[in-house]
Design a protein around this motif. Structure first.
Motif, PDB file in Angstrom:
ATOM      1  N   ALA A   4      51.727   9.182 -31.725  1.00 20.84           N
ATOM      2  CA  ALA A   4      52.313  10.521 -31.832  1.00 20.84           C
ATOM      3  C   ALA A   4      51.334  11.417 -32.576  1.00 20.84           C
ATOM      4  CB  ALA A   4      53.639  10.459 -32.584  1.00 20.84           C
ATOM      5  N   VAL A   5      50.976  12.526 -31.966  1.00 20.85           N
ATOM      6  CA  VAL A   5      50.136  13.533 -32.601  1.00 20.85           C
ATOM      7  C   VAL A   5      51.076  14.663 -33.020  1.00 20.85           C
ATOM      8  CG1 VAL A   5      48.215  15.143 -32.300  1.00 20.85           C
ATOM      9  CG2 VAL A   5      48.151  12.877 -31.192  1.00 20.85           C
ATOM     10  N   ILE A   6      51.190  14.880 -34.315  1.00 21.50           N
ATOM     11  CA  ILE A   6      52.191  15.825 -34.818  1.00 21.50           C
ATOM     12  C   ILE A   6      51.823  17.264 -34.456  1.00 21.50           C
ATOM     13  CG2 ILE A   6      53.306  16.783 -36.871  1.00 21.50           C
ATOM     14  CD1 ILE A   6      53.214  14.064 -38.134  1.00 21.50           C
ATOM     15  N   LYS A   7      52.790  17.931 -33.817  1.00 22.98           N
ATOM     16  CA  LYS A   7      52.634  19.336 -33.431  1.00 22.98           C
ATOM     17  C   LYS A   7      53.134  20.202 -34.577  1.00 22.98           C
ATOM     18  CE  LYS A   7      54.687  22.630 -30.242  1.00 22.98           C
ATOM     19  NZ  LYS A   7      55.740  22.803 -29.238  1.00 22.98           N
ATOM     20  N   TYR A   8      52.250  21.062 -35.105  1.00 25.50           N
ATOM     21  CA  TYR A   8      52.701  21.992 -36.144  1.00 25.50           C
ATOM     22  C   TYR A   8      51.926  23.304 -36.094  1.00 25.50           C
ATOM     23  CZ  TYR A   8      48.769  20.275 -39.052  1.00 25.50           C
ATOM     24  OH  TYR A   8      47.528  19.934 -39.534  1.00 25.50           O
ATOM     25  N   ASN A   9      51.577  23.707 -34.859  1.00 26.36           N
ATOM     26  CA  ASN A   9      50.900  24.984 -34.624  1.00 26.36           C
ATOM     27  C   ASN A   9      49.554  25.095 -35.321  1.00 26.36           C
ATOM     28  OD1 ASN A   9      52.914  25.717 -32.959  1.00 26.36           O
ATOM     29  ND2 ASN A   9      53.744  27.350 -34.225  1.00 26.36           N
ATOM     30  N   ALA A  10      48.864  23.977 -35.470  1.00 27.37           N
ATOM     31  CA  ALA A  10      47.496  24.001 -35.995  1.00 27.37           C
ATOM     32  C   ALA A  10      46.532  23.856 -34.824  1.00 27.37           C
ATOM     33  CB  ALA A  10      47.290  22.863 -36.986  1.00 27.37           C
ATOM     34  N   GLY A  11      45.342  24.395 -34.973  1.00 32.93           N
ATOM     35  CA  GLY A  11      44.360  24.343 -33.899  1.00 32.93           C
ATOM     36  C   GLY A  11      43.697  22.982 -33.780  1.00 32.93           C
ATOM     37  N   ASN A  12      42.872  22.843 -32.735  1.00 32.55           N
ATOM     38  CA  ASN A  12      42.017  21.680 -32.532  1.00 32.55           C
ATOM     39  C   ASN A  12      42.755  20.424 -32.098  1.00 32.55           C
ATOM     40  OD1 ASN A  12      39.317  20.742 -32.566  1.00 32.55           O
ATOM     41  ND2 ASN A  12      39.889  19.397 -34.220  1.00 32.55           N
ATOM     42  N   VAL A  13      43.955  20.565 -31.585  1.00 31.54           N
ATOM     43  CA  VAL A  13      44.737  19.388 -31.227  1.00 31.54           C
ATOM     44  C   VAL A  13      44.267  18.780 -29.909  1.00 31.54           C
ATOM     45  CG1 VAL A  13      47.061  18.623 -30.629  1.00 31.54           C
ATOM     46  CG2 VAL A  13      46.713  20.174 -32.544  1.00 31.54           C
ATOM     47  N   GLN A  14      43.893  19.631 -28.955  1.00 26.82           N
ATOM     48  CA  GLN A  14      43.549  19.123 -27.617  1.00 26.82           C
ATOM     49  C   GLN A  14      42.361  18.159 -27.656  1.00 26.82           C
ATOM     50  OE1 GLN A  14      45.857  20.116 -25.264  1.00 26.82           O
ATOM     51  NE2 GLN A  14      44.983  18.332 -24.266  1.00 26.82           N
ATOM     52  N   SER A  15      41.354  18.453 -28.474  1.00 31.41           N
ATOM     53  CA  SER A  15      40.181  17.568 -28.520  1.00 31.41           C
ATOM     54  C   SER A  15      40.546  16.200 -29.106  1.00 31.41           C
ATOM     55  CB  SER A  15      39.031  18.208 -29.300  1.00 31.41           C
ATOM     56  OG  SER A  15      39.435  18.541 -30.603  1.00 31.41           O
ATOM     57  N   VAL A  16      41.542  16.164 -30.012  1.00 26.04           N
ATOM     58  CA  VAL A  16      42.020  14.886 -30.547  1.00 26.04           C
ATOM     59  C   VAL A  16      42.730  14.100 -29.445  1.00 26.04           C
ATOM     60  CG1 VAL A  16      43.603  13.805 -32.205  1.00 26.04           C
ATOM     61  CG2 VAL A  16      42.194  15.742 -32.908  1.00 26.04           C
ATOM     62  N   LEU A  17      43.566  14.777 -28.664  1.00 30.41           N
ATOM     63  CA  LEU A  17      44.259  14.108 -27.554  1.00 30.41           C
ATOM     64  C   LEU A  17      43.270  13.533 -26.546  1.00 30.41           C
ATOM     65  CD1 LEU A  17      47.166  16.672 -27.032  1.00 30.41           C
ATOM     66  CD2 LEU A  17      47.407  14.324 -27.857  1.00 30.41           C
ATOM     67  N   TYR A  18      42.223  14.300 -26.220  1.00 27.83           N
ATOM     68  CA  TYR A  18      41.200  13.809 -25.285  1.00 27.83           C
ATOM     69  C   TYR A  18      40.488  12.580 -25.841  1.00 27.83           C
ATOM     70  CZ  TYR A  18      41.591  18.174 -22.588  1.00 27.83           C
ATOM     71  OH  TYR A  18      42.052  19.219 -21.841  1.00 27.83           O
ATOM     72  N   ALA A  19      40.159  12.623 -27.127  1.00 30.51           N
ATOM     73  CA  ALA A  19      39.459  11.491 -27.750  1.00 30.51           C
ATOM     74  C   ALA A  19      40.323  10.233 -27.704  1.00 30.51           C
ATOM     75  CB  ALA A  19      39.084  11.828 -29.189  1.00 30.51           C
ATOM     76  N   LEU A  20      41.613  10.369 -27.984  1.00 30.93           N
ATOM     77  CA  LEU A  20      42.517   9.222 -27.948  1.00 30.93           C
ATOM     78  C   LEU A  20      42.664   8.687 -26.531  1.00 30.93           C
ATOM     79  CD1 LEU A  20      45.206  10.596 -30.418  1.00 30.93           C
ATOM     80  CD2 LEU A  20      43.685   8.654 -30.838  1.00 30.93           C
ATOM     81  N   GLU A  21      42.719   9.590 -25.569  1.00 31.04           N
ATOM     82  CA  GLU A  21      42.809   9.184 -24.162  1.00 31.04           C
ATOM     83  C   GLU A  21      41.581   8.358 -23.768  1.00 31.04           C
ATOM     84  OE1 GLU A  21      42.487  11.753 -20.200  1.00 31.04           O
ATOM     85  OE2 GLU A  21      44.215  12.335 -21.428  1.00 31.04           O
ATOM     86  N   ARG A  22      40.390   8.810 -24.182  1.00 24.08           N
ATOM     87  CA  ARG A  22      39.151   8.073 -23.886  1.00 24.08           C
ATOM     88  C   ARG A  22      39.192   6.659 -24.466  1.00 24.08           C
ATOM     89  NH1 ARG A  22      36.667  12.895 -25.365  1.00 24.08           N
ATOM     90  NH2 ARG A  22      35.974  12.042 -27.346  1.00 24.08           N
ATOM     91  N   LEU A  23      39.897   6.501 -25.600  1.00 21.10           N
ATOM     92  CA  LEU A  23      39.983   5.189 -26.248  1.00 21.10           C
ATOM     93  C   LEU A  23      41.141   4.343 -25.717  1.00 21.10           C
ATOM     94  CD1 LEU A  23      39.225   6.291 -29.924  1.00 21.10           C
ATOM     95  CD2 LEU A  23      37.688   5.105 -28.344  1.00 21.10           C
ATOM     96  N   GLY A  24      41.848   4.854 -24.710  1.00 24.50           N
ATOM     97  CA  GLY A  24      42.901   4.080 -24.065  1.00 24.50           C
ATOM     98  C   GLY A  24      44.261   4.158 -24.729  1.00 24.50           C
TER      99      GLY A  24
END
Length: 194
Positions: A4-24
């Motif tokens: 779970a990546v906590i949503k709280y209206n902070a920036g830079n979230v998409q690049s974290v999601l992509y990085a986690l996706e790359r790691l499976g």
């Protein structure tokens, strides 16, 4: 593995999601209590401003939830600062997981600190496989002070500061692992294995 990546209206979230996706990892952006509580791991990323972020967390009672979580939890950048006790940014009381104060770098013409900087004094399984002096990517104007019990790596920009913190199931990193090439990928991989 559900993250779970906590949503709280902070920036830079998409690049974290992509990085986690790359790691499976199966990662989802959410502010839903049940989804966060059920996740195997929780990541608290972000770029932004402390007082606005804390207001959003409090409105949704996410500040209370974060303090109750027992699974491995990883704060990134603003996420690290909000896990501390207090920030000089608009005199903001934060979550208090780490009894550490967040201060602004002096002088004004030297901030923000942007770019690659090395990690020193590594001491945590989260940092397994990294050499002392591994480089990571920073973008920040505020820093967490060093704590003798909870700082697990330091960096230096104008002053020494906590690059990473650890207490119980809570880990946090000031730099951006998702933008830190091989070093950052190693840290995220180690977190997912905790």
């Amino acid at each position: 593995m559900d993250v779970a990546v906590i949503k709280y209206n902070a920036g830079n979230v998409q690049s974290v999601l992509y990085a986690l996706e790359r790691l499976g990892a199966n990662a989802s952006l959410t502010d839903n209590w049940e989804a966060i509580k059920k996740a195997d791991k929780v990541i608290f990323p972000g770029q932004g401003e402390a007082s606005t972020a804390m207001k959003y967390l409090k409105e949704r009672k996410l500040d209370e939830l974060i303090k109750e979580l027992e699974q491995p939890f990883f704060g990134i950048c603003l996420g690290l600062q909000l896990l501390c006790e207090h920030s000089e940014e608009y005199d903001t009381d934060c979550l208090g997981i780490f009894p550490v104060k967040v201060k602004k770098f002096p002088p004004e013409d030297k901030v923000p600190h942007i770019g690659w900087n090395n990690l020193e004094n590594l001491k945590s399984p989260l940092l397994d496989g990294l050499d002392d002096n591994a480089y990571v990517y920073y973008v920040h104007s505020f820093f967490a002070e060093i704590h003798s019990a909870y700082t697990i790596a330091t960096s230096h920009y104008i002053t020494d500061f906590s690059a990473l913190l650890h207490r119980d199931n809570y880990y946090a990193m000031q730099a951006h692992p998702e933008k830190s090439s091989v070093s950052g990928e190693k840290i995220l991989t180690n977190f997912l294995k905790l």
